[in-house]
Design a protein around this motif. Structure first.
Motif, mmCIF file in Angstrom:
data_model
loop_
_atom_site.group_PDB
_atom_site.id
_atom_site.type_symbol
_atom_site.label_atom_id
_atom_site.label_comp_id
_atom_site.label_asym_id
_atom_site.label_seq_id
_atom_site.Cartn_x
_atom_site.Cartn_y
_atom_site.Cartn_z
ATOM 1 N N GLU A 179 36.544 -1.540 -35.882
ATOM 2 C CA GLU A 179 36.261 -0.109 -35.977
ATOM 3 C C GLU A 179 36.941 0.531 -37.178
ATOM 4 O OE1 GLU A 179 34.249 1.850 -34.413
ATOM 5 O OE2 GLU A 179 33.489 0.379 -32.991
ATOM 6 N N ARG A 180 38.165 0.088 -37.501
ATOM 7 C CA ARG A 180 38.890 0.717 -38.605
ATOM 8 C C ARG A 180 38.764 -0.063 -39.904
ATOM 9 N NH1 ARG A 180 45.127 2.441 -38.188
ATOM 10 N NH2 ARG A 180 44.155 4.249 -37.178
ATOM 11 N N TYR A 181 38.777 -1.378 -39.837
ATOM 12 C CA TYR A 181 38.942 -2.171 -41.046
ATOM 13 C C TYR A 181 37.655 -2.822 -41.547
ATOM 14 C CZ TYR A 181 43.767 -1.557 -39.616
ATOM 15 O OH TYR A 181 44.962 -1.003 -39.221
ATOM 16 N N ARG A 207 30.094 -4.119 -38.841
ATOM 17 C CA ARG A 207 31.002 -4.158 -37.702
ATOM 18 C C ARG A 207 30.513 -5.111 -36.615
ATOM 19 N NH1 ARG A 207 31.979 2.346 -37.883
ATOM 20 N NH2 ARG A 207 33.563 2.287 -39.538
ATOM 21 N N ALA A 208 29.215 -5.138 -36.389
ATOM 22 C CA ALA A 208 28.680 -6.002 -35.329
ATOM 23 C C ALA A 208 28.962 -7.471 -35.618
ATOM 24 C CB ALA A 208 27.186 -5.769 -35.165
ATOM 25 N N CYS A 228 32.251 -12.385 -34.576
ATOM 26 C CA CYS A 228 33.152 -13.450 -35.029
ATOM 27 C C CYS A 228 34.392 -13.517 -34.143
ATOM 28 C CB CYS A 228 33.537 -13.220 -36.492
ATOM 29 S SG CYS A 228 34.748 -14.394 -37.141
ATOM 30 N N ILE A 229 34.992 -12.367 -33.884
ATOM 31 C CA ILE A 229 36.204 -12.329 -33.061
ATOM 32 C C ILE A 229 35.906 -12.766 -31.630
ATOM 33 C CG2 ILE A 229 37.904 -10.765 -32.040
ATOM 34 C CD1 ILE A 229 37.828 -9.202 -34.700
ATOM 35 N N HIS A 261 34.288 -16.120 -41.130
ATOM 36 C CA HIS A 261 33.318 -15.072 -41.484
ATOM 37 C C HIS A 261 33.586 -14.598 -42.908
ATOM 38 C CE1 HIS A 261 30.319 -12.012 -40.643
ATOM 39 N NE2 HIS A 261 31.148 -11.070 -41.067
ATOM 40 N N GLU A 262 32.529 -14.216 -43.611
ATOM 41 C CA GLU A 262 32.653 -13.563 -44.922
ATOM 42 C C GLU A 262 31.951 -12.221 -44.857
ATOM 43 O OE1 GLU A 262 31.451 -15.597 -48.420
ATOM 44 O OE2 GLU A 262 32.904 -17.218 -48.191
ATOM 45 N N GLY A 263 32.631 -11.204 -45.332
ATOM 46 C CA GLY A 263 32.039 -9.874 -45.320
ATOM 47 C C GLY A 263 32.975 -8.879 -45.973
ATOM 48 N N LYS A 264 32.675 -7.607 -45.805
ATOM 49 C CA LYS A 264 33.456 -6.549 -46.439
ATOM 50 C C LYS A 264 34.475 -5.969 -45.466
ATOM 51 C CE LYS A 264 29.832 -5.228 -49.716
ATOM 52 N NZ LYS A 264 28.911 -4.164 -50.161
#
Length: 351
Positions: free
Chosen positions: A79-81, A87-88, A93-94, A106-109
């Motif tokens: 939610e924050r980072y 976000r989904a 991943c978590i 995972h790779e992402g922003k």
């Protein structure tokens, strides 16, 4: 009484050993904490529901994302980072790591405090349970530079393909408009003479002229594809020919050592394209070319005293040279301040 004293001494010794062991474990814990805190990876600890634990982030995480240690915990990680739109996938991943009890990649922003986004390759890994229950380690690496380099490589490949297509079209057009037309005209003249419709001697003279012109144009085309002087006589001789064709006086300082054909060709095209730009756009009164070995590199420098302002990213000439040099693991720079001339420098590996 002696037995009681012996037992007391043993108990005291055991307690001392236990205290030493506890102190050793505390030192090891402090060492591991320091390693995590000063590691370059972006690290935080989360609960199974994705909540970041209070004071459970390292300095790299806090510095990169722009938060103080006391501000990082108590929120859902995604939610924050993680920016909206990703976000989904971060949550999945978590939750995959929680469900499978295995590391998930995972790779992402990720999202910084000021709203800036950056690319991260990260994992969520289950750790041994502690007094507060299950805990998971998120460890990330900033891959923004890698992603930028990958994008540059893709753009470079696209430009190379486009340049090759343009070169083929230009060659086809030059053949059609030049040598092909002359050869067609020659064929018609010879057929007319064959049928007795023209004077044979006059037709033969005209045919010889047309054929000589066609051969000349074909040689010029071949020279543009790959100069024969470069293959037959080396880089120094080939660049003398290029400099002689330039309408601006050119000072040459070119090595005469044998060079790998690919390196020699790259150096040739850097100089050739640079001098073409000097002649077309620079409004220069002179130019200088230097091609010399410096350590394990071949350094190519072309400079002029023209009006400057060359854009290394526009058109296909200079970007194409940069791509050619980069493909050989070299470097290519253009320094062209307005009103102060242009300096092109390429460095190519000799081995």
């Amino acid at each position: 009484m002696p037995r009681a004293k012996t037992k007391s001494r043993r108990s005291a010794k055991s307690q001392t050993s236990l205290r030493e062991r506890i102190a050793e474990l505390e030192r090891e814990r402090a060492l591991l904490s320091a390693i995590a805190n000063y590691a370059p990876s972006l690290i935080c600890l989360i609960d199974p529901d994705g909540t970041v634990r209070p004071y459970a982030t390292n300095r790299a995480f806090e510095r990169t994302l722009g938060y103080e240690p006391e501000e990082t915990g108590g929120v859902l990680f995604w939610e924050r980072y993680v920016p909206d739109g990703e976000r989904a996938s971060a949550r999945d991943c978590i939750l995959t790591a929680v469900r499978t009890q295995a590391a998930a990649l995972h790779e992402g922003k990720w999202l910084q405090r000021d709203g800036a986004e950056f690319e991260v390759s990260w994992t969520c890994t289950p750790l041994p349970k502690n007094a507060r229950g299950p805990v998971y380690l998120i460890s990330g690496t900033d891959i923004t530079d890698r992603k930028r380099h990958e994008a540059e490589v893709r753009q470079s490949r696209t430009r190379i393909v486009a340049a090759a297509d343009n070169a083929r079209r230009r060659l086809e057009r030059n053949l059609h408009d030049g040598a092909q037309q002359r050869l067609v005209s020659l064929l018609l003249q010879l057929r007319a003479a064959q049928r007795g419709l023209t004077d044979p001697a006059q037709t033969l003279n005209a045919a010889v002229d047309e054929l000589a012109a066609a051969v000349k144009e074909l040689r010029e085309l071949a020279q543009g594809i790959h100069p024969s002087a470069l293959s037959d006589r080396g880089l120094q001789a080939a660049l003398r020919i290029v400099a002689a064709r330039c309408p601006v006086p050119v000072e040459l300082d070119v090595t005469d050592v044998w060079l790998d054909p690919q390196i020699a060709a790259a150096a040739y095209y850097v100089v050739s394209e640079a001098l073409t730009n000097v002649a077309k756009y620079a409004e220069a009164t002179r130019a200088a070319v230097r091609v010399r070995e410096t350590g394990d590199r071949l350094v190519v420098v072309v400079e002029d005293d023209g009006r400057g302002g060359a854009d290394p990213f526009s058109g296909s000439g200079l970007p194409g040279l940069g791509d050619r040099v980069a493909a050989l693991d070299g470097t290519f720079t253009v320094d062209s301040p307005a009103g102060a001339g242009t300096r092109i420098r390429a460095e190519l590996p000799l081995e």
